[in-house]
Design a protein around this motif. Structure first.
Motif, mmCIF file in Angstrom:
data_model
loop_
_atom_site.group_PDB
_atom_site.id
_atom_site.type_symbol
_atom_site.label_atom_id
_atom_site.label_comp_id
_atom_site.label_asym_id
_atom_site.label_seq_id
_atom_site.Cartn_x
_atom_site.Cartn_y
_atom_site.Cartn_z
ATOM 1 N N GLN A 102 2.900 22.882 -2.114
ATOM 2 C CA GLN A 102 1.545 22.375 -1.902
ATOM 3 C C GLN A 102 1.090 21.521 -3.091
ATOM 4 O OE1 GLN A 102 -0.657 23.155 0.692
ATOM 5 N NE2 GLN A 102 -2.525 22.303 -0.155
ATOM 6 N N GLY A 103 1.306 22.014 -4.308
ATOM 7 C CA GLY A 103 0.885 21.279 -5.501
ATOM 8 C C GLY A 103 1.641 19.982 -5.680
ATOM 9 N N GLN A 104 2.933 20.012 -5.403
ATOM 10 C CA GLN A 104 3.748 18.810 -5.547
ATOM 11 C C GLN A 104 3.335 17.752 -4.526
ATOM 12 O OE1 GLN A 104 7.976 19.344 -5.050
ATOM 13 N NE2 GLN A 104 8.452 17.533 -6.241
ATOM 14 N N VAL A 105 3.106 18.170 -3.307
ATOM 15 C CA VAL A 105 2.689 17.223 -2.258
ATOM 16 C C VAL A 105 1.337 16.619 -2.606
ATOM 17 C CG1 VAL A 105 1.982 17.040 0.164
ATOM 18 C CG2 VAL A 105 4.092 18.225 -0.433
ATOM 19 N N GLN A 106 0.415 17.445 -3.101
ATOM 20 C CA GLN A 106 -0.896 16.923 -3.488
ATOM 21 C C GLN A 106 -0.775 15.879 -4.600
ATOM 22 O OE1 GLN A 106 -3.317 20.317 -4.429
ATOM 23 N NE2 GLN A 106 -3.827 20.714 -2.292
ATOM 24 N N GLN A 107 0.067 16.165 -5.598
ATOM 25 C CA GLN A 107 0.244 15.214 -6.689
ATOM 26 C C GLN A 107 0.866 13.922 -6.184
ATOM 27 O OE1 GLN A 107 2.339 16.592 -10.158
ATOM 28 N NE2 GLN A 107 2.498 14.534 -11.007
ATOM 29 N N LEU A 108 1.883 14.023 -5.326
ATOM 30 C CA LEU A 108 2.515 12.823 -4.793
ATOM 31 C C LEU A 108 1.541 11.985 -3.960
ATOM 32 C CD1 LEU A 108 5.995 14.272 -3.790
ATOM 33 C CD2 LEU A 108 5.487 12.717 -5.682
ATOM 34 N N LEU A 109 0.690 12.655 -3.194
ATOM 35 C CA LEU A 109 -0.310 11.925 -2.403
ATOM 36 C C LEU A 109 -1.328 11.241 -3.313
ATOM 37 C CD1 LEU A 109 -0.920 14.382 0.575
ATOM 38 C CD2 LEU A 109 0.207 12.149 0.646
ATOM 39 N N ARG A 110 -1.748 11.918 -4.397
ATOM 40 C CA ARG A 110 -2.677 11.296 -5.346
ATOM 41 C C ARG A 110 -2.033 10.063 -5.994
ATOM 42 N NH1 ARG A 110 -4.021 16.555 -6.786
ATOM 43 N NH2 ARG A 110 -2.537 16.510 -8.502
ATOM 44 N N GLU A 111 -0.766 10.192 -6.391
ATOM 45 C CA GLU A 111 -0.072 9.051 -6.997
ATOM 46 C C GLU A 111 0.076 7.901 -6.008
ATOM 47 O OE1 GLU A 111 3.646 10.327 -8.647
ATOM 48 O OE2 GLU A 111 2.671 11.705 -10.049
ATOM 49 N N PRO A 115 -5.038 3.449 -7.105
ATOM 50 C CA PRO A 115 -5.109 1.983 -7.078
ATOM 51 C C PRO A 115 -4.229 1.311 -8.138
ATOM 52 C CG PRO A 115 -7.304 2.921 -6.926
ATOM 53 C CD PRO A 115 -6.369 4.061 -7.209
ATOM 54 N N ASP A 116 -4.058 1.954 -9.289
ATOM 55 C CA ASP A 116 -3.203 1.361 -10.325
ATOM 56 C C ASP A 116 -1.755 1.274 -9.850
ATOM 57 O OD1 ASP A 116 -5.329 1.040 -12.068
ATOM 58 O OD2 ASP A 116 -5.025 2.996 -13.010
ATOM 59 N N LEU A 118 -0.821 1.233 -6.656
ATOM 60 C CA LEU A 118 -0.777 0.313 -5.520
ATOM 61 C C LEU A 118 -0.787 -1.138 -5.987
ATOM 62 C CD1 LEU A 118 -3.214 2.154 -3.094
ATOM 63 C CD2 LEU A 118 -0.734 1.943 -2.873
ATOM 64 N N SER A 119 -1.511 -1.411 -7.059
ATOM 65 C CA SER A 119 -1.571 -2.793 -7.536
ATOM 66 C C SER A 119 -0.238 -3.245 -8.119
ATOM 67 C CB SER A 119 -2.679 -2.948 -8.582
ATOM 68 O OG SER A 119 -2.381 -2.192 -9.740
ATOM 69 N N ILE A 120 0.579 -2.313 -8.604
ATOM 70 C CA ILE A 120 1.896 -2.672 -9.116
ATOM 71 C C ILE A 120 2.788 -3.148 -7.969
ATOM 72 C CG2 ILE A 120 3.996 -1.735 -10.152
ATOM 73 C CD1 ILE A 120 2.192 0.138 -11.773
ATOM 74 N N LEU A 121 2.637 -2.533 -6.806
ATOM 75 C CA LEU A 121 3.476 -2.874 -5.661
ATOM 76 C C LEU A 121 3.044 -4.170 -4.971
ATOM 77 C CD1 LEU A 121 3.793 0.638 -4.023
ATOM 78 C CD2 LEU A 121 5.552 -0.603 -5.255
#
Length: 129
Positions: A102-111, A115-116, A118-121
């Motif tokens: 649960q914690g890992q999925v939440q962190q991955l979703l936050r990442e 926006p920072d 997303l702007s790299i991509l």
């Protein structure tokens, strides 16, 4: 914030089958067609080409013979580092801290929503897209 069930289930399946996933990924270390990094010889030749130096200058460069005699073998350190990172993720390690699914999925979703990141991509706007 609670993560949706699908990403949690996917992470659980990946963690449960981590040995299988790692076996498949480790094939890339030994794949001669997959290039993890530029070999030292190719790097040297590319630098000489860019600088306009003649390949005959190879005799005048110190240590060149050792580099060429060694065949320019590149250890797969880049590949091994990437696989280690995959292994850590499959074991639930994020930044040196063990997380629950649960914690890992939440962190991955936050990442993924940051926006920072997303702007790299973002490669730029184009009217044809």
């Amino acid at each position: 914030f609670s993560s949706p069930p699908a990403p949690r289930e996917v992470m659980e399946v990946l963690r449960a089958n981590k040995d299988l996933v790692l076996t498949i990924v480790e094939v890339f270390i030994h794949d001669p067609l997959y290039r993890w990094a530029l070999s030292p010889v190719k790097n040297l030749l590319a630098q000489m080409e860019q600088s306009g130096r003649d390949l005959g200058d190879l005799d005048n460069l110190p240590g060149t013979f050792d580099l060429i005699a060694g065949g320019g073998n590149v250890s797969n350190a880049d590949a091994e580092r990437a696989i280690l990172k995959v292994k850590e993720k499959l074991e639930g390690l994020e930044n040196g801290e063990r997380k629950s699914v649960q914690g890992q999925v939440q962190q991955l979703l936050r990442e993924a929503q940051d926006p920072d990141n997303l702007s790299i991509l973002y490669c730029g706007w184009g009217p044809w897209l």
